[in-house]
Design a protein around this motif. Structure first.
Motif, PDB file in Angstrom:
ATOM      1  N   THR A 170     -12.351 114.159 123.682  1.00  0.00           N
ATOM      2  CA  THR A 170     -12.965 113.971 124.991  1.00  0.00           C
ATOM      3  C   THR A 170     -12.142 112.994 125.814  1.00  0.00           C
ATOM      4  O   THR A 170     -11.328 112.220 125.261  1.00  0.00           O
ATOM      5  CB  THR A 170     -14.399 113.431 124.849  1.00  0.00           C
ATOM      6  OG1 THR A 170     -14.974 113.300 126.143  1.00  0.00           O
ATOM      7  CG2 THR A 170     -14.414 112.080 124.138  1.00  0.00           C
ATOM      8  N   GLN A 226     -12.643 110.521 129.417  1.00  0.00           N
ATOM      9  CA  GLN A 226     -13.409 110.021 130.540  1.00  0.00           C
ATOM     10  C   GLN A 226     -12.606 110.164 131.832  1.00  0.00           C
ATOM     11  O   GLN A 226     -11.375 110.179 131.805  1.00  0.00           O
ATOM     12  CB  GLN A 226     -13.789 108.551 130.314  1.00  0.00           C
ATOM     13  CG  GLN A 226     -14.627 108.308 129.080  1.00  0.00           C
ATOM     14  CD  GLN A 226     -16.005 108.908 129.231  1.00  0.00           C
ATOM     15  OE1 GLN A 226     -16.513 109.102 130.353  1.00  0.00           O
ATOM     16  NE2 GLN A 226     -16.637 109.240 128.106  1.00  0.00           N
ATOM     17  N   GLY A 264      -9.534 108.011 132.480  1.00  0.00           N
ATOM     18  CA  GLY A 264      -9.165 107.354 131.233  1.00  0.00           C
ATOM     19  C   GLY A 264      -8.209 108.223 130.410  1.00  0.00           C
ATOM     20  O   GLY A 264      -7.582 109.154 130.924  1.00  0.00           O
ATOM     21  N   SER A 321      -7.579 110.391 126.598  1.00  0.00           N
ATOM     22  CA  SER A 321      -8.336 111.176 125.631  1.00  0.00           C
ATOM     23  C   SER A 321      -8.530 110.371 124.344  1.00  0.00           C
ATOM     24  O   SER A 321      -7.710 109.527 123.982  1.00  0.00           O
ATOM     25  CB  SER A 321      -7.620 112.490 125.331  1.00  0.00           C
ATOM     26  OG  SER A 321      -6.357 112.219 124.778  1.00  0.00           O
TER      27      SER A 321
END
Length: 501
Positions: A482, A484, A487, A489
């Protein structure tokens, strides 16, 4: 399949490697033997060189000593010449000196005789006086000693009668030991005589052995000189033999060239040429003159090539070398053909076994994924396994199609998965990686696929990349990636249950 092929090739390569290592060990042993023989020869040569060097040094020393002796001899010759001159002068003066010396000797002898007589008388008087003094002192000392001894003996005789008896017994024992000692001394003397005789005999034997050794050494030196002479003669004979062989080869080559020329230019065999009559000679021409004319014509033709024989030898050696290389290439080709044939046979055997296993497992798995359906694998050219293709026949339940192109996307995916897991079951692996293989499956087919995964998870680890929720629910551990907004990963993991198997 490539792993099996590589394993077969590895076994064959290991066999060839073992044979090569055995040949290498044999060559190494032969090399060690040859090296040992070479070392022994080198040591003998080094010993001979050292002996020659010592002989050379001794020869130089002898030459230097000879030069020194020559110089010393020249000096002695000069001294002898000078002494002879001096001797001649002294011989001339000798008569007068002898007369004067004779007179002087007569006078000196008279004086010496008188002096000797006086000295003898004085010596006799001094000796007599000294003797008398010594004898008087000795007599006085002896008388004193005897007196003291007599007193001691009287005292001992008076008070020690038992000691006298013991002294007599001791004297008898000493006499007995003395006699035993005399006998032992006589025995020792006899043994000593025997030992000396044996020692003399051993010395004589040693002398004879030394003489025999010296004679043997002389004989060995003589034999070595004779061997050297024989080796030199043998080398001369070998040189003559080589020259003879060269001459014989040259004559043979000339004869072959003459026979070849005779056959090529005159189309005639040597026997017929020898049996043919001599050609007619011109009038007034003798055979010798005709021979000279022919030789002159040969000289006019020009010089021959003196390097033809060497060139022929070089070409022959080159031909032999190339022939050997060609034979090696042919042998290597035969070996490679055998290896290729063996590899082909191994490939056919491995391919046939693997195809049989995969075909059987594909049929079983296809029946699992398509209940009531039929699926099988077929070779396009069964008689030629090395170039044949493989066709997949799939007929789900209720359909009468056999080609994959007529199936739906989900059916083609399940057929491919049946083939893939048939390969997995035929040749198992510790883990398998599947990337979204169930993306085209509906719920029913997905349920069958998950049952297949449940069966294989007992035997190996399965790494499945998926977006299906039901597939994720059957997993033991989930890993997700994932990121953000704004951001980087990151990986998150979640263990659902204990792993099975």
């Amino acid at each position: 399949r490539r792993a099996e092929e590589a394993a077969g090739a590895l076994v064959l390569a290991e066999t060839r490697l073992a044979a090569a290592r055995a040949e290498r060990d044999a060559a190494t042993a032969a090399e060690r033997t040859a090296a040992s023989a070479l070392d022994a020869t080198a040591r003998r040569v080094q010993t001979a060189d050292d002996g020659l060097a010592r002989l050379a040094d001794e020869q130089d020393d002898c030459r230097a000593e000879e030069a020194t002796l020559s110089e010393h001899r020249a000096e002695l010759d000069d001294r002898v010449t000078a002494e002879r001159t001096r001797l001649a002068e002294l011989e001339a003066e000798l008569p007068a000196l002898e007369q004067a010396e004779a007179a002087h000797l007569d006078e000196q002898e008279a004086r010496e005789a008188e002096r000797a007589a006086l000295e003898e008388r004085a010596t006799a008087v001094r000796a007599l006086r000294t003797d008398l003094e010594v004898r008087a002192a000795a007599v006085e000392e002896r008388r004193t000693y005897l007196g003291q001894r007599l007193a001691e003996v009287d005292e001992r005789l008076a008070g020690h009668a038992e000691e006298r008896s013991r002294a007599q017994g001791l004297q008898a024992e000493l006499d007995r030991r003395l006699r035993a000692t005399d006998r032992l001394a006589a025995l020792v003397a006899d043994r000593l005589a025997l030992v000396e005789a044996e020692l003399a005999e051993q010395r004589e034997r040693r002398r004879r052995q030394s003489e025999a050794t010296r004679a043997t050494a002389e004989e060995l030196d003589r034999l070595r000189r004779r061997r050297h002479d024989l080796e030199r003669q043998l080398e001369e004979l070998r040189e003559r033999a080589r020259r003879t062989e060269l001459e014989e080869a040259e004559v043979r080559l000339r004869l072959e060239a003459a026979v070849d020329t005779l056959r090529r230019e005159l189309d005639c065999e040597p026997e017929r040429a020898e049996a043919a009559e001599c050609p007619p000679l011109p009038d007034g021409t003798t055979p010798a003159a005709r021979l000279r004319d022919l030789e002159r014509e040969l000289r006019l033709l020009g010089p021959i090539n003196p390097l033809a024989l060497e060139e022929f030898t070089a070409l022959s050696e080159r031909h032999e070398f190339l022939q050997g290389q060609l034979d090696d290439v042919k042998a290597s080709r035969r070996e490679l053909t055998k290896v290729i044939r063996a590899i082909d046979e191994e490939i056919v055997s491995v391919f046939t076994a693997a195809f049989a296993d995969v075909s059987e497992n594909f049929t079983l798995l296809f029946d699992t994924l398509f209940p009531g359906g039929q699926g099988r694998l077929r070779l396009t050219d069964p008689g030629n396994p090395l170039e044949t293709g493989i066709e997949v026949e799939a007929r789900p339940s209720g359909k009468n199609v056999r080609k994959l192109s007529l199936l739906s996307g989900g059916e083609r995916s399940l057929t491919a998965l049946a083939f893939l897991f048939a390969v997995f079951r035929s040749r198992p692996s510790p883990f398998y990686l599947l990337d979204e293989v169930e993306a085209a499956l509906d719920d029913v087919n997905l349920h069958r696929f998950l049952g297949l995964l449940e069966e294989f998870r007992r035997e190996a680890q399965l790494l499945v990349v998926s977006h299906q929720k039901r597939t994720m629910e059957t997993a033991d551990c989930l890993y997700g990636v994932t990121m953000q907004p704004g951001g980087s990963s990151k990986v998150v993991s979640e263990r659902i249950s204990e792993p099975v198997g």
